[in-house]
Design a protein around this motif. Structure first.
Motif, PDB file in Angstrom:
ATOM      1  N   ASP A 182       5.798 -11.232   8.556  1.00  0.00           N
ATOM      2  CA  ASP A 182       7.212 -11.600   8.423  1.00  0.00           C
ATOM      3  C   ASP A 182       7.429 -12.768   7.460  1.00  0.00           C
ATOM      4  N   ASN A 183       6.958 -12.578   6.215  1.00  0.00           N
ATOM      5  CA  ASN A 183       7.124 -13.618   5.192  1.00  0.00           C
ATOM      6  C   ASN A 183       7.997 -13.160   4.025  1.00  0.00           C
ATOM      7  N   SER A 184       8.615 -11.985   4.128  1.00  0.00           N
ATOM      8  CA  SER A 184       9.469 -11.454   3.053  1.00  0.00           C
ATOM      9  C   SER A 184       8.699 -11.303   1.743  1.00  0.00           C
ATOM     10  N   LEU A 185       7.427 -10.998   1.823  1.00  0.00           N
ATOM     11  CA  LEU A 185       6.595 -10.851   0.628  1.00  0.00           C
ATOM     12  C   LEU A 185       6.874  -9.510  -0.036  1.00  0.00           C
ATOM     13  N   THR A 186       6.958  -9.514  -1.361  1.00  0.00           N
ATOM     14  CA  THR A 186       7.271  -8.297  -2.107  1.00  0.00           C
ATOM     15  C   THR A 186       6.150  -7.844  -3.025  1.00  0.00           C
ATOM     16  N   ASN A 187       5.345  -8.769  -3.532  1.00  0.00           N
ATOM     17  CA  ASN A 187       4.287  -8.385  -4.470  1.00  0.00           C
ATOM     18  C   ASN A 187       3.137  -9.382  -4.390  1.00  0.00           C
TER      19      ASN A 187
ATOM     20  N   LEU B 290      -0.160  -7.698   7.201  1.00  0.00           N
ATOM     21  CA  LEU B 290       1.036  -7.856   6.373  1.00  0.00           C
ATOM     22  C   LEU B 290       2.235  -7.176   7.026  1.00  0.00           C
ATOM     23  N   GLN B 291       2.262  -7.171   8.324  1.00  0.00           N
ATOM     24  CA  GLN B 291       3.345  -6.530   9.053  1.00  0.00           C
ATOM     25  C   GLN B 291       4.691  -7.214   8.773  1.00  0.00           C
ATOM     26  N   ARG B 292       5.734  -6.411   8.730  1.00  0.00           N
ATOM     27  CA  ARG B 292       7.121  -6.886   8.559  1.00  0.00           C
ATOM     28  C   ARG B 292       7.288  -7.741   7.297  1.00  0.00           C
ATOM     29  N   ASN B 293       6.945  -7.151   6.155  1.00  0.00           N
ATOM     30  CA  ASN B 293       7.247  -7.762   4.871  1.00  0.00           C
ATOM     31  C   ASN B 293       8.108  -6.782   4.066  1.00  0.00           C
ATOM     32  N   HIS B 294       8.204  -6.982   2.746  1.00  0.00           N
ATOM     33  CA  HIS B 294       9.085  -6.153   1.922  1.00  0.00           C
ATOM     34  C   HIS B 294       8.305  -5.415   0.840  1.00  0.00           C
ATOM     35  N   LEU B 295       7.115  -4.974   1.148  1.00  0.00           N
ATOM     36  CA  LEU B 295       6.305  -4.243   0.175  1.00  0.00           C
ATOM     37  C   LEU B 295       6.861  -2.841  -0.016  1.00  0.00           C
ATOM     38  N   LEU B 296       6.964  -2.406  -1.277  1.00  0.00           N
ATOM     39  CA  LEU B 296       7.523  -1.093  -1.596  1.00  0.00           C
ATOM     40  C   LEU B 296       6.460  -0.054  -1.888  1.00  0.00           C
ATOM     41  N   CYS B 297       5.275  -0.485  -2.322  1.00  0.00           N
ATOM     42  CA  CYS B 297       4.205   0.465  -2.624  1.00  0.00           C
ATOM     43  C   CYS B 297       2.853  -0.212  -2.425  1.00  0.00           C
ATOM     44  N   LEU B 298       1.822   0.602  -2.369  1.00  0.00           N
ATOM     45  CA  LEU B 298       0.479   0.084  -2.112  1.00  0.00           C
ATOM     46  C   LEU B 298      -0.100  -0.651  -3.311  1.00  0.00           C
TER      47      LEU B 298
ATOM     48  N   LEU C 264      -0.035  -2.711   7.619  1.00  0.00           N
ATOM     49  CA  LEU C 264       1.122  -2.740   6.718  1.00  0.00           C
ATOM     50  C   LEU C 264       2.359  -2.182   7.409  1.00  0.00           C
ATOM     51  N   SER C 265       2.385  -2.202   8.704  1.00  0.00           N
ATOM     52  CA  SER C 265       3.503  -1.616   9.439  1.00  0.00           C
ATOM     53  C   SER C 265       4.799  -2.382   9.176  1.00  0.00           C
ATOM     54  N   GLU C 266       5.910  -1.651   9.265  1.00  0.00           N
ATOM     55  CA  GLU C 266       7.256  -2.217   9.106  1.00  0.00           C
ATOM     56  C   GLU C 266       7.462  -2.862   7.739  1.00  0.00           C
ATOM     57  N   ASN C 267       7.014  -2.148   6.689  1.00  0.00           N
ATOM     58  CA  ASN C 267       7.364  -2.510   5.331  1.00  0.00           C
ATOM     59  C   ASN C 267       8.307  -1.433   4.789  1.00  0.00           C
ATOM     60  N   ALA C 268       8.348  -1.251   3.486  1.00  0.00           N
ATOM     61  CA  ALA C 268       9.215  -0.227   2.886  1.00  0.00           C
ATOM     62  C   ALA C 268       8.404   0.673   1.960  1.00  0.00           C
ATOM     63  N   ILE C 269       7.145   0.920   2.300  1.00  0.00           N
ATOM     64  CA  ILE C 269       6.245   1.718   1.463  1.00  0.00           C
ATOM     65  C   ILE C 269       6.670   3.177   1.520  1.00  0.00           C
ATOM     66  N   GLY C 270       6.984   3.761   0.350  1.00  0.00           N
ATOM     67  CA  GLY C 270       7.534   5.107   0.310  1.00  0.00           C
ATOM     68  C   GLY C 270       6.604   6.163  -0.229  1.00  0.00           C
ATOM     69  N   SER C 271       5.424   5.786  -0.738  1.00  0.00           N
ATOM     70  CA  SER C 271       4.493   6.785  -1.279  1.00  0.00           C
ATOM     71  C   SER C 271       3.063   6.313  -1.069  1.00  0.00           C
TER      72      SER C 271
ATOM     73  N   ASN D   4      -2.876   0.686   9.199  1.00  0.00           N
ATOM     74  CA  ASN D   4      -1.636   0.895   9.940  1.00  0.00           C
ATOM     75  C   ASN D   4      -0.468   0.929   8.962  1.00  0.00           C
ATOM     76  N   LEU D   5       0.132   2.100   8.811  1.00  0.00           N
ATOM     77  CA  LEU D   5       1.306   2.274   7.953  1.00  0.00           C
ATOM     78  C   LEU D   5       2.521   2.709   8.767  1.00  0.00           C
ATOM     79  N   SER D   6       2.477   2.508  10.058  1.00  0.00           N
ATOM     80  CA  SER D   6       3.573   2.960  10.914  1.00  0.00           C
ATOM     81  C   SER D   6       4.877   2.255  10.538  1.00  0.00           C
ATOM     82  N   ARG D   7       5.982   2.951  10.773  1.00  0.00           N
ATOM     83  CA  ARG D   7       7.326   2.457  10.472  1.00  0.00           C
ATOM     84  C   ARG D   7       7.515   2.162   8.991  1.00  0.00           C
ATOM     85  N   ASN D   8       6.881   2.987   8.158  1.00  0.00           N
ATOM     86  CA  ASN D   8       7.117   2.997   6.721  1.00  0.00           C
ATOM     87  C   ASN D   8       7.625   4.392   6.352  1.00  0.00           C
ATOM     88  N   PRO D   9       8.489   4.511   5.347  1.00  0.00           N
ATOM     89  CA  PRO D   9       8.970   5.842   4.941  1.00  0.00           C
ATOM     90  C   PRO D   9       7.856   6.812   4.585  1.00  0.00           C
ATOM     91  N   VAL D  10       6.724   6.307   4.134  1.00  0.00           N
ATOM     92  CA  VAL D  10       5.639   7.186   3.698  1.00  0.00           C
ATOM     93  C   VAL D  10       5.087   8.039   4.830  1.00  0.00           C
TER      94      VAL D  10
END
Length: 227
Positions: A110-115, A129-137, A151-158, A174-180
């Motif tokens: 939960d640090n709002s990390l994006t990259n 890295l749970q609950r951050n703002h990562l969009l891809c691996l 990596l659960s509860e991020n925004a990873i889509g692919s 752990n990729l749970s709760r990600n769109p991917v």
């Protein structure tokens, strides 16, 4: 151990530590704190070189006269919930992460990390890295030794960039709760890219995860539309 009414320890003659005197204490004392080795303490008997600084916030280290021999990189570190709302804070936080060349267990929840692609953690075996703002691996740090990655509860889509994790000894992911996770043949694709993986999203590898038949014959794959 007794204390006088003024707060002075009558046995050692030391004053209780305060927030304002913390930095001065770091400049004077050069001996690591001893570790409680009692059976119920649950602490490791061998003290880390950075034990004296385990209660110091990351952004206060530079306010103290700390040299490299005093702050050898810790093996376990929790830098979660840092409330990094300003770009300046994030940049300095990344600079701190780049110095963690010996960390083995790192918590960044939960640090709002994006990259984090500019960070390399050569000895990290467990990263949260749970609950951050990562969009891809591809935004992950370089993790050549990671074994457990959350990596659960991020925004990873692919699953793009997943193959880079297959080079190392990754055992659980752990990729749970990600769109991917809604990707067709999600589990089969992950295990196909990560042959050493044993656990995905908290579930051990199942026999059907080893038989991605529709991945081997893409011409028969049916599309699945998720509204």
């Amino acid at each position: 151990m007794s204390e006088s009414s003024s707060g002075v320890n009558t046995l050692t003659g030391s004053f209780p530590k305060s927030h304002s005197s913390q930095c001065s204490d770091l400049r004077v004392t050069r001996t690591p704190l001893s570790v409680d080795q009692s059976p119920d303490s649950g602490l490791v008997a061998t003290p880390l070189p950075s034990s004296r600084f385990r209660f110091v916030s990351w952004h206060r280290l530079e306010q103290c006269d700390v040299t490299g021999d005093q702050l050898t990189c810790p093996r376990e570190l929790n830098l979660s919930y840092q409330n990094l709302g300003d770009p300046f804070q994030k940049e300095n936080f990344l600079r701190i992460l780049r110095r963690l060349i010996r960390v083995e267990n790192l918590q960044l929840v939960d640090n709002s990390l994006t990259n984090l692609s500019s960070v390399r953690l050569p000895r990290c075996r467990m990263l949260n890295l749970q609950r951050n703002h990562l969009l891809c691996l591809r935004q992950l740090p370089k993790l050549p030794a990671v074994e457990h990655l959350s990596l659960s509860e991020n925004a990873i889509g692919s699953l793009g960039g997943l193959g880079a994790l297959g080079i190392g000894p990754l055992r659980s992911l752990n990729l749970s709760r990600n769109p991917v996770t809604f990707t067709q043949d999600y589990r089969a694709r992950v295990f196909l890219c990560l042959p050493k993986l044993e656990i995905l999203d908290g579930i051990p590898k199942l026999p059907e995860d080893s038989l991605p038949t529709r991945l081997q014959f893409p011409e028969t794959t049916r599309m699945c539309n998720i509204l």
